[in-house]
Write an enzyme that holds these catalytic residues in place. Structure first.
Site, short mmCIF file in Angstrom:
data_model
loop_
_atom_site.label_atom_id
_atom_site.label_comp_id
_atom_site.label_asym_id
_atom_site.label_seq_id
_atom_site.Cartn_x
_atom_site.Cartn_y
_atom_site.Cartn_z
N HIS A 176 0.83 -1.21 0.00
CA HIS A 176 0.00 0.00 0.00
C HIS A 176 0.86 1.25 0.00
O HIS A 176 0.59 2.21 0.70
CB HIS A 176 -0.92 0.00 1.22
CG HIS A 176 -2.00 -1.01 1.14
ND1 HIS A 176 -3.30 -0.69 0.86
CD2 HIS A 176 -1.97 -2.36 1.28
CE1 HIS A 176 -4.03 -1.80 0.86
NE2 HIS A 176 -3.25 -2.83 1.11
N ASP B 273 0.02 -6.31 4.03
CA ASP B 273 -1.17 -6.95 3.48
C ASP B 273 -1.34 -6.63 2.00
O ASP B 273 -0.73 -5.70 1.48
CB ASP B 273 -2.41 -6.47 4.25
CG ASP B 273 -2.60 -4.98 4.13
OD1 ASP B 273 -1.58 -4.24 4.25
OD2 ASP B 273 -3.74 -4.51 3.92
N GLU B 274 -2.17 -7.41 1.38
CA GLU B 274 -2.65 -7.14 0.02
C GLU B 274 -1.52 -6.73 -0.94
O GLU B 274 -1.60 -5.73 -1.63
CB GLU B 274 -3.73 -6.04 0.05
CG GLU B 274 -4.96 -6.44 0.85
CD GLU B 274 -6.07 -5.41 0.78
OE1 GLU B 274 -7.24 -5.82 0.67
OE2 GLU B 274 -5.79 -4.19 0.82
N VAL B 275 -0.48 -7.55 -0.93
CA VAL B 275 0.65 -7.24 -1.80
C VAL B 275 0.43 -7.83 -3.19
O VAL B 275 0.14 -9.02 -3.32
CB VAL B 275 1.96 -7.81 -1.21
CG1 VAL B 275 3.13 -7.54 -2.15
CG2 VAL B 275 2.20 -7.24 0.17
#
Lengths: 523, 523
Positions: free
Chosen positions: A281, A313-315
């Site tokens: 992010h 997260d959410e890579v």
């Protein structure tokens, strides 16, 4: 004016005033649940308490009597003044005759330690004793808070303030059901609320309002998700171009703003855990700083709390293979992109640990390479239930934020589901239970800005706050509508009374307006 | 950390930071519209102003220099301190070297009169002059506000505060486009906002927040619709049973609360116009008081403002014929129910006038028996457009609240329709125009409580506020999206910055959450 003309209005009046009285009855008086089974209007519910049957009048000139090594701390005096102004309206003078006197004219606050360090696990316990002079259980009347730390005293002041209720008939502030003896401490050390200031900038005054309201429900960690891909509002003086990624020149936080927020929170017993969410992010980190990590050492000076959130997260690693010189770097080391993700997270952990921070990472890091995480890692659950049991089984620590229940931007989660979410679910081993630091409700900001952030946070965050503070046996009840709802209504009205825009409790969708006219205590 | 790993993030960064810059450009700097055509970020727009090209640094220790008979009033000093804390964050110290000094170190406030009377038509005019020492138009640098009354000075302080902008690069508060010369006064004397505390009780702290925000947009009448059929929250000491019609024992206003609200509003130049809505909305007056009118004389002591609202709307007279002794009373006097309605309203007017109040009545009274209304009556429009022209043609005074545009609970009215609603529409005669006192936006409370009242009021109330304050020629523009919208966005962000939960400007339905991430200045 002939009274007859009004008469037919009064036909309706009898019914209306009767329903008004019924509304008042639906909001019953505070009582000792042990003695009568009625609700105790303290939120979150204290660990142990006994109450009585007397009503005590509290002096509007209530004085602080500070005792013990920490009693004289400025933080205690300031907290007392804050709570005094919450308890008493300066314009609402009591009509009590001078001869009658007051039952409670002094609040004695005894604090055993002058240490003002605020860290994870700080002692927040306190004891309150309130009695009239000459009462069955007292020799000297008055109110006393005893605590080991100033932060315990601050929690006690919040409880004391909730016991003090303005009586609109006598115009006194009263403590009902005295004498009170309360012994209290939290079940979990980490009771957090996340604020996202990247999707929408929240002005400092708004963050202050959120911190105030957190203290009312005894939450103790503000997880500040400062930046994300949408904007980078924080000043990093060594990299002055970074906050050019802010939405505008005024939707920014100076270093002084951030320090002020940390200081403001500390005075309320709240730690600020900052987050720099990497690598997934970080798209707003722009403007040509390939070596960003040194900025963490500057942030260490701003954020004294021992935990720092490194995201993770959410890579989306796909783009790494599409960028020629990154691809080359990976090939030279014989790394796949998932290896690079791991390398990146572990390197960030090393840097944070070198800065004397405990790294917190979102659960993807644990799910992908849990065995490689630094043993000091705190894993932050969010994807669903059942993660913390796996984390603590591996000996790592865990924070629960299961998105199905504790993501406040999920508007279709009613308060009962927030309330019954249990951080220790599925963990029976006592040693493993101790690895669950607590939990956190998350206020992601895509659709929450200054206009609606408080009505989205409250009252549901309060449901989680009681879950994390109060004893499991006391709150694990099957019939929430009769045993908890009236108390939550009451706390929501308390927030409203203190100027906090807490939304109706019972609307299925969070933050919806009230559906029609009515009392705060039933909506 | 190898910089290459971050490289592909940076591919996105260039695009993002470019769009960040674009967002900043969509929020252009304040400018003199005369010189450059750029927006002037003062809301509402002042009557006359000239500006320049210099940027002045304002001393964080800005001092008040009170002058004139009224300059030394406590109300001026208090207002100065309020605005000082809005302009400067105490923790945000300027980085300016001591040798550089500040261009504006003193604010001189000259007030010609010490009279603190706040009544309809009080002089709210003021003049501001801000210049650097040695500037082309100044001999002595600094900032000066001149006003005839302390209320004019308070309006000037609001304008001054809007000219003072924190520069996140220099960390100084600055006045841009100086020297400024502003001469300002309102177009209408009555610029109101109605709050309804019967459908939902609003705590005193919340009413204070609303009063604060009203002063930011220079609204000057809080029309307090205290009671209605749903609840009677106000204490009337001579009739202590009345407020038993409140929703609960704590959803009440003591006399002291009401006096405090009046006093709090007065310090901000805002009158409180109370309303007791009879006979149509009086069902909560219950508990056996057939002779309620004497309570008005008690209320007169609480509400010093010369106008009092007697309601008179939505009367259902049908029940009068169904109540035997009322029917008998009517028959004895050969009255139909519509005659009784008229009798009732006129009698109430008499009582109010005897108490030295100017009666305000909703327009049904005018529509039903306008020729009989006391000539001092102020008719309050709400049903639709075109009423005020008829009212002023009859020589009565009028307040516009056409529900199609200025009822804030009508959520489907976009800001442009609020902004373009003109109280003088259809009135060409100058003498008749003077009978239009102004207008009022109405925040009916069926679906507005503490959780959402501010986000429902703002920003649309600000659109009406500029309509009522600013000169008609300046605001009668055809292309609102380019000439007004940026300024309204800016004012909404100012409200947010001051902690007010003003909703996004451009959502079609009022008070809806932001539709996605983004800057305050474009939502």
């Amino acid at each position: 004016m002939p009274p007859e003309l009004l008469a037919c209005l009064f036909l309706a009046l009898v019914a209306v005033s009767a329903s008004g009285a019924a509304a008042a009855r639906r909001h019953p008086a505070p009582a000792n649940s042990t003695a009568t089974g009625n609700p105790v209007y303290i939120w979150p519910l204290p660990k142990n308490f006994t109450s009585g049957t007397r009503t005590l009048a509290v002096d509007p000139d209530l004085a602080l009597d500070p005792r013990g090594p920490g009693g004289g701390a400025a933080a205690v005096a300031e907290a007392f003044e804050r709570y005094r102004s919450l308890i008493f309206s300066p314009w609402a003078h009591a009509a009590r005759p001078a001869s009658a006197g007051y039952d409670v004219a002094t609040l004695t606050v005894v604090v055993a330690s002058a240490d003002e360090t605020l860290e994870l696990g700080v002692d927040e316990s306190y004891t309150i004793y309130i009695a009239a002079a000459g009462g069955a259980n007292s020799i000297v009347g008055g109110a006393t808070i005893e605590a080991n730390t100033i932060y315990g005293a601050i929690r006690g002041l919040e409880t004391f303030s909730q016991l003090c209720v303005f009586n609109y008939d006598t115009k006194n502030v009263e403590v009902r059901y005295a004498p009170w003896y309360i012994q209290d401490e939290p079940r979990f050390a980490f009771r957090g609320l996340m604020l996202d200031t990247s999707r929408h900038y929240l002005p400092v005054d708004v963050i202050k309002q959120v911190i105030d309201s957190m203290s009312f429900s005894k939450l103790n960690v503000l997880h500040w998700h400062i930046i994300d891909e949408q904007s980078f509002p924080l000043e990093i003086p060594s990299y002055p171009n970074l906050w050019k990624g802010s939405y505008s020149k005024s939707e920014r936080y100076t270093v002084e703003d951030a320090r002020y927020i940390v200081s403001y929170a500390k005075k309320r017993g709240i730690n600020v855990m900052a987050e720099i969410d990497v690598p997934g992010h970080a798209e707003s980190w722009g403007n040509g700083y390939p070596k960003l990590w040194p900025s963490l050492s500057y942030m260490r000076k701003i954020f004294p709390f021992g935990l720092f959130h490194l995201g993770g997260d959410e890579v989306y690693t796909g783009c790494w293979n599409l960028t020629p010189h990154v691809k080359q770097w990976l090939d030279e080391r014989n790394m796949a992109t998932k290896d690079a993700y791991k390398y990146f997270v572990l390197k960030a952990q090393e840097i944070a640990i070198d800065l004397n921070w405990i790294p917190v990472n979102w659960e993807e890091t644990f799910n992908s390479f849990g065995e490689s995480l630094n043993p000091r890692t705190v894993v932050h659950n969010w994807l669903g239930p059942g993660v913390c049991p796996k984390v603590v089984a591996k000996g790592l620590r865990c924070i629960m934020s299961n998105q199905g229940v504790w993501y406040l931007d999920h508007l279709d989660v009613p308060w009962e589901q927030v309330y019954t979410a249990e951080p220790l679910a599925g963990i029976n081993d006592t040693a493993q239970q101790k690895l669950v630091l607590g939990g956190e409700v998350c206020m992601w900001g895509e659709t929450a800005d200054t206009s609606d952030v408080q009505q989205t946070i409250w009252p549901r965050a309060a449901a989680a706050a009681e879950r994390m503070w109060s004893q499991l046996e006391a709150i694990s009840t099957q019939d929430l509508e009769t045993t908890v709802l009236a108390r939550l209504h009451y706390f929501r009205c308390l927030l409203n009374h203190r100027g906090i825009a807490a939304a109706p409790v019972t609307n299925f969708y969070a933050r919806r307006p009230p559906i029609g006219p009515g009392s705060c205590f039933v909506q």
